[in-house]
Structure formats: C-alpha cells, structure tokens
Design a protein around this motif. Structure first.
Motif, PDB file in Angstrom:
ATOM      1  N   SER A  78       0.902  -1.291   0.128  1.00  0.00           N
ATOM      2  CA  SER A  78      -0.100   0.040  -0.074  1.00  0.00           C
ATOM      3  C   SER A  78       0.920   1.195   0.179  1.00  0.00           C
ATOM      4  N   ARG A  79       2.106   1.180   0.452  1.00  0.00           N
ATOM      5  CA  ARG A  79       3.002   2.289   0.521  1.00  0.00           C
ATOM      6  C   ARG A  79       3.102   2.950  -0.956  1.00  0.00           C
ATOM      7  N   SER A  80       2.962   2.213  -1.797  1.00  0.00           N
ATOM      8  CA  SER A  80       3.021   2.617  -3.234  1.00  0.00           C
ATOM      9  C   SER A  80       1.717   2.337  -4.056  1.00  0.00           C
ATOM     10  N   LEU A  81       1.080   1.310  -3.758  1.00  0.00           N
ATOM     11  CA  LEU A  81      -0.005   0.812  -4.635  1.00  0.00           C
ATOM     12  C   LEU A  81      -1.395   1.686  -3.901  1.00  0.00           C
ATOM     13  N   LEU A 253      -2.194   2.116   6.820  1.00  0.00           N
ATOM     14  CA  LEU A 253      -0.895   2.475   7.536  1.00  0.00           C
ATOM     15  C   LEU A 253       0.182   2.509   6.192  1.00  0.00           C
ATOM     16  N   GLY A 254       0.151   1.812   5.192  1.00  0.00           N
ATOM     17  CA  GLY A 254       0.932   1.844   4.062  1.00  0.00           C
ATOM     18  C   GLY A 254       0.864   3.131   3.403  1.00  0.00           C
ATOM     19  N   ILE A 255      -0.336   3.591   3.239  1.00  0.00           N
ATOM     20  CA  ILE A 255      -0.775   4.735   2.384  1.00  0.00           C
ATOM     21  C   ILE A 255      -0.346   5.848   3.499  1.00  0.00           C
ATOM     22  N   HIS A 256      -0.462   5.861   4.658  1.00  0.00           N
ATOM     23  CA  HIS A 256       0.068   6.947   5.463  1.00  0.00           C
ATOM     24  C   HIS A 256       1.692   7.085   5.293  1.00  0.00           C
ATOM     25  N   ARG A 257       2.270   5.714   5.240  1.00  0.00           N
ATOM     26  CA  ARG A 257       3.965   5.854   4.728  1.00  0.00           C
ATOM     27  C   ARG A 257       4.183   6.429   3.677  1.00  0.00           C
ATOM     28  N   GLY A 258       3.341   6.266   2.826  1.00  0.00           N
ATOM     29  CA  GLY A 258       3.495   6.814   1.196  1.00  0.00           C
ATOM     30  C   GLY A 258       3.371   8.340   1.428  1.00  0.00           C
TER      31      GLY A 258
END
Length: 385
Positions: A78-81, A253-258
C-alpha cells in the motif's frame, strides 16, 4: 514485551519492499490506477512472487505465516499501490481466512492451494442495497433448497472485484428465524454461474478496483459450496470481518507511509522565499504530526494482529485500529495535498490518489461512526442501534 519483527518477518518485509520498488513503484501505480482497469499483469507478478500464499499453511501450498505476516505484506504494497493493494488483500481475508476458519477439509484441499498459487481469487458480497451497515435487517438475498443444492436470488452492492474474481463469498437468508442473526448461510458462489451479473460502479477512488452491484437470478449453488453450517453464516462472517478490518487498517498504514515519504521529499526540494518550505514551521509541524500519527497507527495495528494470531478476542482492537488508521491516513493525505499546493491537486502526483483511496475507509467496511458504537458498547454503554 518486544516490538521487534522476527528475522523471518523482517525478510518478508524486505522482499515485498523490493518487489514493490521493482514491479510497481509509485509512478507505475499512479498509471495503473488512472487506467481504471484491473491490472491482470501485476496480479500475475504477485503470484509469481508467491504473495498470495502468505497466510496459507505450507501443507496447503502456501508460504505459511499468520495475520502479522499478512499485515506486513499489505502495508508494504500500500505504500506505493494505495488502494490497489486490495487486489491482494481481498482474497487474503475473504477467501483464505474464511476457508481456514470454516471450510471443510475438501474445500480447503480444493481451493487453498489454488489461491496460494494465484489461480483462484475471491470477492465478498455482503452489503445489501439500501442497507449499508444494517446488514441483518436489510437482508433480502435468499437461498432456497433444491435437489443437491440451493437456488440463490437477490442483489448485493459494493462488492469489490466481483467482476473479475473467481468466487464470491455470499451471505444469504436460508430460513426465517426470530432473531435476524439466525437463519443465514455463507455460499462460495462461482462467479461464472448462470444468473450472476456484476456491474462496476464509477467512484471517487480505487478506480482500478471495480466495486460492483451484483445480482443473483436463480443461481444454482451446490451443497459442496456451502461454507460451514447452514444457518450459522452470521457467526462465520463476523470471524472474517476482524481480519478484513486489520488488513484495511494495514492498507491505511501503508498509504500513511507513502504520504509521509512524498511530503518530506517535496518539502525538502521545493523552495519559497529563499529556503525550502520544509524549514517553515507550519509545514514542519504538519509533517511531524503525520509522522507521529503514523507511529500510533502502527502500534495499534500490529498489537491487534498479534492478538488475532494468539486466538484472543480482538474485535474492539481491530475495529479501533481500522477507525483511527483510516482517519489518520486521510488527514495525512489531506495535509500532504496542502504541502504540495497546486501540485497536490494534479493527477501527475500521487498525493491526491492517496487521499481518494484512504477516504473510502472512513466509510467501509464499517463506518467510523459504527466503529465508535462498537467501542462504546464494549465499555458497558447502552447499545445505540
């Protein structure tokens, strides 16, 4: 008390991180989402990297691991996608977790190895038109007995990837009981069965993840495709919903990191009034808030995932993690748009994509208002619905 990943978990994180950087970095993910079509080629690459097998036991063809490992995969994707990571996560919770918990040995042997190989995908068809969170009282989809199986009729809404998945996890009423939570059964419906029609709904975000209205018109479902006990479907669905909330939280969480990565990079490069905008206190404090809420989100999610793996009650913890992770990710992306200024509104940058994808999860799979009802009731307060 240890907050460290095991060596195997850290290797998994690094492997998925490298996969993302190689196969679907942020600019590629942006273009995939803009195409508004399911990325079959990326799904094949995920299968080749054995990602669908994470969380499925090795003896059933998977890579092993549990909920913590699935959270790791979802976060890194999710950090990228962004919301595109649900192309992996949906089968992980709606298919694998449901089958592991309630599937017969025959169903597990027939389906889980194919799921681990990426050859069998699942979507969930739960919500009824006009029902929203009020699933039980809005339930109109019904299945009636016939020789060797069931005849299914009804309509579901917001069934993500129902148009491309192989199987649909469908909850339907099979008998009328005094309590609305009784008399419900879960079916593993073949999406290609005559009478199944899935129509994608145009929407704000997650545009390559078609969310569908699904109609069932005299669909024949054999007895072999009943999941668990007839009439016990609501209990089975509730068990799957905890895993869904945890993976949704991991996606946020991954989106938040991105968002944090992009905001820090832009604030360090963009200059105004003779200095980087990251030197301006208003920008710096906002980005610091993004970093702090990110750490809070991570702690909530991984603790809830650990509880899940221990077989301990985690409904309130999973609901809390989903609720706050969605709010914090949406708020972070909103401020990220502010940091980028006009570019934050441009589709050539990823910040607007992150906001559009994260915003959904303040609504689904359970609204944050209903999530707060769940937490309030757990404290002994009167039920509000």
């Amino acid at each position: 008390m240890s907050f460290d990943l095991t060596d195997e978990q850290q290797m998994l994180r690094e492997m998925v991180h490298d996969f993302v950087e190689r196969e679907c970095p942020k600019l590629v993910a942006r273009d995939l989402e803009a195409a508004e079509e399911f990325p079959h080629a990326l799904a094949a690459k995920m299968a080749a990297a054995s990602l669908p097998g994470v969380g499925i036991p090795e003896e059933l063809g998977g890579q092993g691991g549990g909920m913590v490992e699935q959270v790791i995969v979802c976060e890194e994707l999710s950090r990228s996608l962004g919301g595109l990571s649900w192309m992996w996560g949906l089968t992980a919770f709606s298919g694998a977790r449901a089958l592991l918990a309630h599937g017969s040995p025959e169903q597990q042997q027939a389906m889980l190895p194919r799921m681990a190989a990426g050859d069998l995908t699942f979507a969930i068809a739960l919500t009824e038109p006009g029902g929203g969170t009020d699933v039980l009282r809005a339930m109109r989809t019904r299945a009636r007995r016939t020789d060797g199986g069931w005849i299914l009729n009804g309509t579901k809404i917001w069934s993500t990837l129902a148009h491309v998945s192989d199987r649909l996890l469908v909850l339907a009423r099979t008998s009328d009981e005094e309590r609305a939570s009784q008399g419900l059964t879960v079916f593993l419906v073949d999406r290609r069965s005559p009478g199944v029609t899935a129509t994608p709904i145009p929407k704000l975000g997650m545009r390559a993840m078609g969310s569908c209205e699904v109609s069932f018109a005299d669909v024949v479902v054999p007895d072999a495709d009943v999941l668990g006990d007839v009439g016990g479907g609501w209990r089975q669905i509730l068990a799957s919903l905890n895993s869904e909330r945890l993976l949704v939280a991991a996606m946020c969480l991954g989106i938040h990191r991105g968002v944090l990565e992009d905001a820090v990079a832009y604030a360090g490069e963009r200059e105004a009034f003779g200095k980087p905008i990251g030197a301006m206190q208003a920008i710096q404090h906002g980005i610091a808030d993004i970093a702090m809420t990110l750490e809070c989100s991570r702690l909530l999610i991984y603790r809830a995932a650990w509880l899940y793996e221990q077989g301990r009650p985690c409904g309130v913890e999973a609901t809390t993690a989903k609720c706050l992770a969605a709010e914090w990710a949406t708020s972070a992306a909103d401020f990220g748009i502010q940091v980028l200024g006009g570019y934050g509104y441009a589709q050539e940058y990823n910040m607007q994509r992150y906001w559009r994808d994260a915003r959904l999860y303040r609504i689904g799979p359970i609204t944050n208002e209903m999530a707060r009802n769940v937490v309030g009731e757990s404290l002994g307060l009167p039920r509000s619905f």
